[in-house]
Design a protein around this motif. Sequence first.
Motif, PDB file in Angstrom:
ATOM      1  N   VAL A 112      -3.833   4.970  -1.895  1.00 30.26           N
ATOM      2  CA  VAL A 112      -4.884   5.644  -1.410  1.00 30.26           C
ATOM      3  C   VAL A 112      -5.343   6.643  -2.403  1.00 30.26           C
ATOM      4  O   VAL A 112      -4.643   7.491  -3.034  1.00 30.26           O
TER       5      VAL A 112
ATOM      6  N   GLY B 240       0.579   5.814   0.800  1.00 24.91           N
ATOM      7  CA  GLY B 240      -0.349   6.886   1.223  1.00 24.91           C
ATOM      8  C   GLY B 240      -0.083   7.831   0.312  1.00 24.91           C
ATOM      9  O   GLY B 240      -0.494   8.253  -0.918  1.00 24.91           O
TER      10      GLY B 240
ATOM     11  N   GLU C 291       0.838  -1.394  -0.036  1.00 28.78           N
ATOM     12  CA  GLU C 291      -0.005  -0.013   0.068  1.00 28.78           C
ATOM     13  C   GLU C 291       0.760   1.157  -0.091  1.00 28.78           C
ATOM     14  O   GLU C 291       2.095   1.151   0.244  1.00 28.78           O
TER      15      GLU C 291
ATOM     16  N   ALA D  36      -6.115   0.073   1.809  1.00 26.79           N
ATOM     17  CA  ALA D  36      -5.016  -0.192   0.741  1.00 26.79           C
ATOM     18  C   ALA D  36      -4.431  -1.292   1.200  1.00 26.79           C
ATOM     19  O   ALA D  36      -3.745  -2.331   0.480  1.00 26.79           O
TER      20      ALA D  36
ATOM     21  N   GLY E 205     -10.460   6.298   0.112  1.00 23.85           N
ATOM     22  CA  GLY E 205      -9.534   5.282   0.308  1.00 23.85           C
ATOM     23  C   GLY E 205      -9.042   5.792   1.690  1.00 23.85           C
ATOM     24  O   GLY E 205      -9.020   7.084   2.219  1.00 23.85           O
ATOM     25  N   SER E 206      -7.857   4.705   2.318  1.00 25.82           N
ATOM     26  CA  SER E 206      -7.370   4.789   3.637  1.00 25.82           C
ATOM     27  C   SER E 206      -6.321   3.901   3.226  1.00 25.82           C
ATOM     28  O   SER E 206      -6.239   3.122   2.667  1.00 25.82           O
ATOM     29  N   LEU E 207      -5.285   4.126   4.189  1.00 22.52           N
ATOM     30  CA  LEU E 207      -4.260   3.065   4.534  1.00 22.52           C
ATOM     31  C   LEU E 207      -4.710   1.925   4.874  1.00 22.52           C
ATOM     32  O   LEU E 207      -4.046   0.726   4.214  1.00 22.52           O
TER      33      LEU E 207
END
Length: 454
Positions: A164, A140, A138, A213, A208-210
């Motif tokens: 993200v 950010g 992932e 992801a 989205g967010s960490l």
Amino acid sequence: MAIDPIKLRAPQVEEIVPKHWYNIVPDLPEPVPPPRKPDGSIVKPEELEAVFPKELVRQETSMERYIAIPEPVRQAYLEIGRPTPLLRARRLEERLGTPAKIYYKYEGVIPTGSHKANTAIAQAYMASQEGIERLTTETGAGQWGSALALAGALFGIKVRVYMVRVSYEQKPYRRVLMQIYGAEVVPSPSKLTSVGRKILEEDPDNPGSLGIAISEAIEDALTNPNTKYSLGSVLNAVLLHQTVIGQEAMKQLELLGEEPPTHLVGAVGGGSNFGGFTYPFIKEKLRGKLDAEVIAVEPKAAPSMTKGVYAYDYGDTAGLTPLIKMHTLGHRFIPPPIHAGGLRYHGVAPTLSILLNHGVVKPVAYKQTEVFEAARFFAQAEGIVPAPESAHAVKAVIDLAREAKKKNEKRIIVFNLSGHGLLDLKGYEDYLAGRLEDTEPESFDLSYLPKVEG
């Protein structure tokens, strides 16, 4: 005959780069709570090998105080520009009129622009040694994704990055950099995974967010052959790799003949740059050999240290990770779309959580606009545009320096400028245009935190 540029450097410069990573776990005030399953049973190390390379799992669970850096990894560190410089912020001191001395460890000289390559190179090397062909991860803000993309290119590993979505849109040149290095970049949540498809069905405009992801990257790794997952923060093994930063800084201060720091500062998302910089110093603090205030800085938009609870929680939104005990806002927390994408995480490293609980580390939180204001002030004094994440540390340092002036107190402030912001200029554009918002969650729904038995 080709000349090795590394050999043209003075030998003492190369010697600043450590030959071992420092593991803080044996020195913590209490043991790190083990990862658990919802039924309370402890997750065995071999169970983690379904997701991570075996050597990473070994390091994650190690009680060795020092772990040797493999020579190919240390060589790669030298090739990408380690040791990074420790710089005196003289012009900043002058503009603030402070009696404090300010030093910063500048990780932005690394090709990808941040500290993240320190663990990316280590993890890609481990994967290559175990015959792993592909890594998922992932990202950010894109600093971590860029670092793993480069590391994959160096060691012949394919990389897919779930970025993200809000950062994918805010920071297109981070995506381009990853693609230049050969990585595939996917906005998260995506339609490539069952986790992503479910979230998009419920909320097509999800930013989205960490946590989301991470869920997608783990699902990808578990459902594709010869693929493992690579994490850029939170795990102790990741913070361990980053301790090259703090070890170098300690040697550099010694070479300068400087007195011990009175204040150490770093920004915190999951804890990798903060832990990597401060843990070698904290080792001395825990032994009573260093009397320094250690300050961890986070955004008020994602205040896991200052407003989170200390509890077992998942590291990802879908609950695919083991439960780890940490300061958390809850794994379903979706942070506001601030520009410091690397700090938009719901929890922090278990080792850092312990240090917070024991008062070894002091947490502070700032609003987005005041962070960009401090970053601009720093840039005009020192010439370096900080990444929005690193700018949080800059804000705290400026406050400390002004406090020193008010009290007429000599201080030695050292902080980690973990990356440059030259690929984050959209945030600065919004700041200059007055478009930044100081969104701060008023409350956090922690009712869905896992009820861990045992």
